[in-house]
Design a protein around this motif. Sequence first.
Motif, PDB file in Angstrom:
ATOM      1  N   VAL A   1       0.859  -1.182   0.000  1.00 29.93           N
ATOM      2  CA  VAL A   1       0.000   0.000   0.000  1.00 29.93           C
ATOM      3  C   VAL A   1       0.894   1.230   0.000  1.00 29.93           C
ATOM      4  O   VAL A   1       1.886   1.288   0.735  1.00 29.93           O
ATOM      5  CB  VAL A   1      -0.931   0.013   1.227  1.00 29.93           C
ATOM      6  N   ALA A   2       0.555   2.213  -0.837  1.00 31.03           N
ATOM      7  CA  ALA A   2       1.339   3.446  -0.912  1.00 31.03           C
ATOM      8  C   ALA A   2       0.393   4.635  -0.964  1.00 31.03           C
ATOM      9  O   ALA A   2      -0.721   4.541  -1.509  1.00 31.03           O
ATOM     10  CB  ALA A   2       2.253   3.432  -2.133  1.00 31.03           C
ATOM     11  N   ALA A   3       0.842   5.766  -0.422  1.00 27.40           N
ATOM     12  CA  ALA A   3      -0.012   6.954  -0.342  1.00 27.40           C
ATOM     13  C   ALA A   3      -0.364   7.494  -1.725  1.00 27.40           C
ATOM     14  O   ALA A   3      -1.437   8.073  -1.919  1.00 27.40           O
ATOM     15  CB  ALA A   3       0.691   8.038   0.480  1.00 27.40           C
ATOM     16  N   ASP A   4       0.520   7.313  -2.712  1.00 24.67           N
ATOM     17  CA  ASP A   4       0.282   7.870  -4.034  1.00 24.67           C
ATOM     18  C   ASP A   4      -0.261   6.849  -5.025  1.00 24.67           C
ATOM     19  O   ASP A   4      -0.219   7.063  -6.236  1.00 24.67           O
ATOM     20  CB  ASP A   4       1.565   8.498  -4.589  1.00 24.67           C
ATOM     21  N   CYS A   5      -0.765   5.718  -4.537  1.00 23.30           N
ATOM     22  CA  CYS A   5      -1.369   4.701  -5.402  1.00 23.30           C
ATOM     23  C   CYS A   5      -2.716   4.309  -4.810  1.00 23.30           C
ATOM     24  O   CYS A   5      -2.783   3.850  -3.664  1.00 23.30           O
ATOM     25  CB  CYS A   5      -0.450   3.478  -5.530  1.00 23.30           C
ATOM     26  N   ALA A   6      -3.776   4.466  -5.591  1.00 20.70           N
ATOM     27  CA  ALA A   6      -5.120   4.198  -5.075  1.00 20.70           C
ATOM     28  C   ALA A   6      -5.380   2.716  -4.880  1.00 20.70           C
ATOM     29  O   ALA A   6      -6.283   2.342  -4.133  1.00 20.70           O
ATOM     30  CB  ALA A   6      -6.156   4.783  -6.025  1.00 20.70           C
ATOM     31  N   GLY A   7      -4.616   1.851  -5.550  1.00 24.11           N
ATOM     32  CA  GLY A   7      -4.804   0.416  -5.415  1.00 24.11           C
ATOM     33  C   GLY A   7      -3.642  -0.249  -4.713  1.00 24.11           C
ATOM     34  O   GLY A   7      -3.404  -0.026  -3.531  1.00 24.11           O
ATOM     35  N   VAL A   8      -2.895  -1.074  -5.472  1.00 31.58           N
ATOM     36  CA  VAL A   8      -1.732  -1.784  -4.942  1.00 31.58           C
ATOM     37  C   VAL A   8      -0.493  -1.350  -5.705  1.00 31.58           C
ATOM     38  O   VAL A   8      -0.452  -1.423  -6.938  1.00 31.58           O
ATOM     39  CB  VAL A   8      -1.923  -3.312  -5.064  1.00 31.58           C
ATOM     40  N   GLN A   9       0.496  -0.887  -4.985  1.00 30.95           N
ATOM     41  CA  GLN A   9       1.769  -0.476  -5.569  1.00 30.95           C
ATOM     42  C   GLN A   9       2.712  -1.680  -5.621  1.00 30.95           C
ATOM     43  O   GLN A   9       2.746  -2.501  -4.704  1.00 30.95           O
ATOM     44  CB  GLN A   9       2.414   0.636  -4.726  1.00 30.95           C
TER      45      GLN A   9
ATOM     46  N   ALA B   1      -6.717  -2.840  -8.222  1.00 36.12           N
ATOM     47  CA  ALA B   1      -6.611  -3.837  -7.159  1.00 36.12           C
ATOM     48  C   ALA B   1      -7.094  -3.276  -5.826  1.00 36.12           C
ATOM     49  O   ALA B   1      -6.856  -2.110  -5.509  1.00 36.12           O
ATOM     50  CB  ALA B   1      -5.167  -4.313  -7.025  1.00 36.12           C
ATOM     51  N   ASP B   2      -7.750  -4.122  -5.061  1.00 30.09           N
ATOM     52  CA  ASP B   2      -8.196  -3.762  -3.717  1.00 30.09           C
ATOM     53  C   ASP B   2      -7.176  -4.286  -2.714  1.00 30.09           C
ATOM     54  O   ASP B   2      -7.017  -5.500  -2.566  1.00 30.09           O
ATOM     55  CB  ASP B   2      -9.571  -4.373  -3.443  1.00 30.09           C
ATOM     56  N   PRO B   3      -6.456  -3.399  -2.009  1.00 28.58           N
ATOM     57  CA  PRO B   3      -5.423  -3.866  -1.079  1.00 28.58           C
ATOM     58  C   PRO B   3      -5.984  -4.649   0.106  1.00 28.58           C
ATOM     59  O   PRO B   3      -5.224  -5.324   0.802  1.00 28.58           O
ATOM     60  CB  PRO B   3      -4.749  -2.567  -0.616  1.00 28.58           C
ATOM     61  N   ALA B   4      -7.297  -4.572   0.340  1.00 28.68           N
ATOM     62  CA  ALA B   4      -7.891  -5.333   1.438  1.00 28.68           C
ATOM     63  C   ALA B   4      -8.221  -6.763   1.026  1.00 28.68           C
ATOM     64  O   ALA B   4      -8.580  -7.579   1.873  1.00 28.68           O
ATOM     65  CB  ALA B   4      -9.151  -4.636   1.943  1.00 28.68           C
ATOM     66  N   SER B   5      -8.094  -7.078  -0.268  1.00 27.41           N
ATOM     67  CA  SER B   5      -8.385  -8.426  -0.736  1.00 27.41           C
ATOM     68  C   SER B   5      -7.110  -9.263  -0.724  1.00 27.41           C
ATOM     69  O   SER B   5      -6.023  -8.766  -0.452  1.00 27.41           O
ATOM     70  CB  SER B   5      -8.959  -8.374  -2.157  1.00 27.41           C
TER      71      SER B   5
ATOM     72  N   GLY C   1      -8.588  -9.437  -6.580  1.00 28.19           N
ATOM     73  CA  GLY C   1      -9.953  -9.483  -7.078  1.00 28.19           C
ATOM     74  C   GLY C   1     -10.101 -10.605  -8.091  1.00 28.19           C
ATOM     75  O   GLY C   1      -9.574 -11.706  -7.915  1.00 28.19           O
ATOM     76  N   ASP C   2     -10.787 -10.324  -9.195  1.00 26.26           N
ATOM     77  CA  ASP C   2     -11.022 -11.351 -10.210  1.00 26.26           C
ATOM     78  C   ASP C   2      -9.981 -11.342 -11.323  1.00 26.26           C
ATOM     79  O   ASP C   2     -10.014 -12.218 -12.197  1.00 26.26           O
ATOM     80  CB  ASP C   2     -12.413 -11.146 -10.853  1.00 26.26           C
ATOM     81  N   GLU C   3      -9.075 -10.366 -11.322  1.00 25.83           N
ATOM     82  CA  GLU C   3      -8.202 -10.181 -12.467  1.00 25.83           C
ATOM     83  C   GLU C   3      -6.725 -10.421 -12.142  1.00 25.83           C
ATOM     84  O   GLU C   3      -6.243 -10.072 -11.063  1.00 25.83           O
ATOM     85  CB  GLU C   3      -8.345  -8.754 -13.011  1.00 25.83           C
ATOM     86  N   VAL C   4      -6.042 -11.017 -13.117  1.00 23.28           N
ATOM     87  CA  VAL C   4      -4.579 -11.063 -13.119  1.00 23.28           C
ATOM     88  C   VAL C   4      -4.120 -10.054 -14.164  1.00 23.28           C
ATOM     89  O   VAL C   4      -4.547 -10.109 -15.320  1.00 23.28           O
ATOM     90  CB  VAL C   4      -4.052 -12.471 -13.457  1.00 23.28           C
ATOM     91  N   ARG C   5      -3.267  -9.123 -13.764  1.00 25.75           N
ATOM     92  CA  ARG C   5      -2.828  -8.070 -14.670  1.00 25.75           C
ATOM     93  C   ARG C   5      -1.307  -8.051 -14.767  1.00 25.75           C
ATOM     94  O   ARG C   5      -0.608  -8.361 -13.797  1.00 25.75           O
ATOM     95  CB  ARG C   5      -3.341  -6.702 -14.181  1.00 25.75           C
TER      96      ARG C   5
END
Length: 307
Positions: free
Chosen positions: A249-257, A276-280, A296-300
């Motif tokens: 988790v990073a302050a400048d990334c809304a998802g997963v850094q 990505a949801d960092p809580a998942s 979540g449901d995706e591999v990116r």
Amino acid sequence: MRSPLVARRWTGIVLVAVLAAVVGVLAVLALQRGSGDAPAAGPAGTASPPATSADTTPSPTPTRVDVPEPVARDAERLLAAADGVLWRGTAGSCADGVTPVLERSDDDGAAWTDVTPAYRGITQLIALDGFAQDQAQLIATVLDDASDADACDPRAMRTFSDGAFWSDYDDVLAAASYPAPGAAAVTTPSGDVDAPCPEPRSVRSDDGRLALVCDGRALRGDSADWSDAGVPAALAVAPAGDALYVAHVAADCAGVQVSVVSGAGDVTAVACDEEADPASAVALDADADGVWTWAGDEVRRFENAAQ
């Protein structure tokens, strides 16, 4: 009758007195004007604030980054990328009877095929590695005694058929490093190594180099000596030689850094998985094609500018 001399003397005295009074009034006015330009005094018992230089830059306030609670052990995810093929799995639990799942994709995650070796009786997926398009290796537990939940014994299995068939390899198990089932330890070829926390997550190994996540810290080690990789709020790790990839988790990334830590300890940002949801549950891997995240449901996939 006064003489002219006496009159002139009194007149001079009066003029001198008038001039002295005028000078006194002007002096008082000057003092009052000067005191009006000065800063107003603070309340009694307090000092006026010191002057601040125009060049002084205030120190930035550190941004708080909250670390999500670790997911349940049976919901942990594993991800392996190799030679254009992706393998992913959900751990499951031998002790609690939660069935593991293993899948394979040869189109960058657009479609997945279930290749769980259920016919081999696996009850928990512990470690996963890909080697080639049709080859992979896993370590899983097998419940040898259905009446004893503590009898979850680890097995190493390999496939050379895209996951259709799996066979035991005792020599692979003896040479492997993996989280010890039901214990706060990592099993290595030279014996068990105590983990630095009661519930380590994302335990990974590459050429004997161990990495894991404990209480939001990404740690590396090759014995009982663990060192902090210097990436806070860690979610998952993926060692690659001397380097260590960390999803966090990073302050400048809304998802997963995703960042990579060099062997010298330098940290470089690689990508931000905004979806990505960092809580998942989060899994991570890196190969010659880039960096892969599963949340979540995706591999990116993201380009690995650090390579």
